[in-house]
Design a protein around this motif. Sequence first.
Motif: not given
Length: 517
Positions: A110, A112-113, A122, A124, A128, A130
């Motif tokens: 991502a 930013r997390i 958490y 994103t 994202y 995955y």
Amino acid sequence: MRKRKVQWLAAACVFCMAQPVWAATESTTVYQDQLDSVGQSYLGEISKASTPEYSNIRVVRRGEKAKSSEPVEQLPTRIDADKMSYTGSTGDVYAQGDVVVTHGNQTLKAPRIEGNTKTTEYRTVGGYHYLEDGGKTKDIKGENMTYRTSDRHFTADQAMGWTDPYYVKGNNATFDGQIGHIEKGMVTTKHAMAFVHTPDYRVEGQDITVYPGDKVVIKKPSFYIKNFKLFSLPSYTSSLRHDKEGKFSIFSLVPKPTYSSDDGLGLHGSTDYPIGKHGEAYIDYRWYIKSGFKPKMGYRHYLPWATASIGYSKESNEYNDETVWVEKIGEARLDTHTYHVGKSPVTVRGGVNAGYWKEGSVKGTHEEYYTEVSHDPIKLWKNADLRFLGGYQRDYYGYNDSIRSMPYWGVRFRSKAGKRANVWVSYNQRNISYNNSPYRFDTTELPKELIYGGSYKLTRLDDISVSVKTNMMSGDIDSIYYTWHRDLHSFDLYLTYKDGHKNKDNQWKVKFVGKDF
């Protein structure tokens, strides 16, 4: 007792079905739910129960420094980013710029997390990506994902991509650790997904809810072939209990076209409806221009050690390379799982069934008892397997009050010969008593037969094969089969020529079948 592996970020796919089911008794006997006597058997695996991880995250800065500062202890999660901060007292984590979160075989990417190691939640920002097993089993993209490692709760504004065995797309995806849900969703298969084009077939639903290992419920589903809507339903429920490989077929209800030389053009569809905690009603229908309507329907119940069922069916088999049909009325069955004995590679299975059979003018009660012993494949060398099997089958035919006693044994050998070729050899011996079956459906044509052959992949979509069947009682070749197979994306086409050899029973056969049906 069935157990499932707990996977970090498993909820990244709301259609994450059951993993292959293995179980163990107190005596450590391991069983598999399915094993075909002419196929392969594989060693069972006992999944150890795991718990959610609450440990802190080790924050590692990307670059050469990160390579030289490996964590001393085994921590559950690693975060790499261009810019990041971590406050140990509060547990707050902030990472930005090509963020990569890694845990075992799962990877989350991502821009930013943000999250907290104490709340284990958490988020994103900016989308994202995955992946699981490098994208082989899962490859999902979307917007704004939130995940809690403590209870595996997952939410995402959007989710789309590959999750074995389906391609999914939808909004407001959630997974609470047990139930998956997606709104305005679409599901199709890998074979039907024509890259950026419209899938060959798909199911769209206003609301799709998956109960892993139990059922899938779709509200207001519509079934499509390309952009043509076949039909819609107010609601559709399909059982997941019969599936031992973590796959379910929500497309099974759609009438799929098939073709064979014997039966002509046909349609095939099926569905299963869960009843109670361990049972399901099922119906499977086939309609052919030449053969007519051929249904299977009934009820099956899953026991800890076997599957019990009762129902009505019309089933086919090959007799002298011609399709023959038998009608089974009120047949009750009990088939055990295939067990590994202790820690040995030896497997055992068995079963019993009874009902009323009808094949033309031949009709009457039928009972069968069988047991079989086999083992895991023996690796002779790389890509070469050898397997033996042996068993006993006893049939009682009410039509003429005859009994067929049939001990049998066989051996199978398969091997790859280079990147494009495969070879195989098998021997089957059935020691039949004086009486054979009065039904062509289960008549043993060659009590002792040797089959050998090979295949060769011509192109990415084409392969050819040759198979020779020999009557070992006379030593003569019974027949030779030449087959051309063409991959038609969502379907397979088989064109076979049979050389009847001395019998001069030469013939062509064509078969057209769907891959995912």
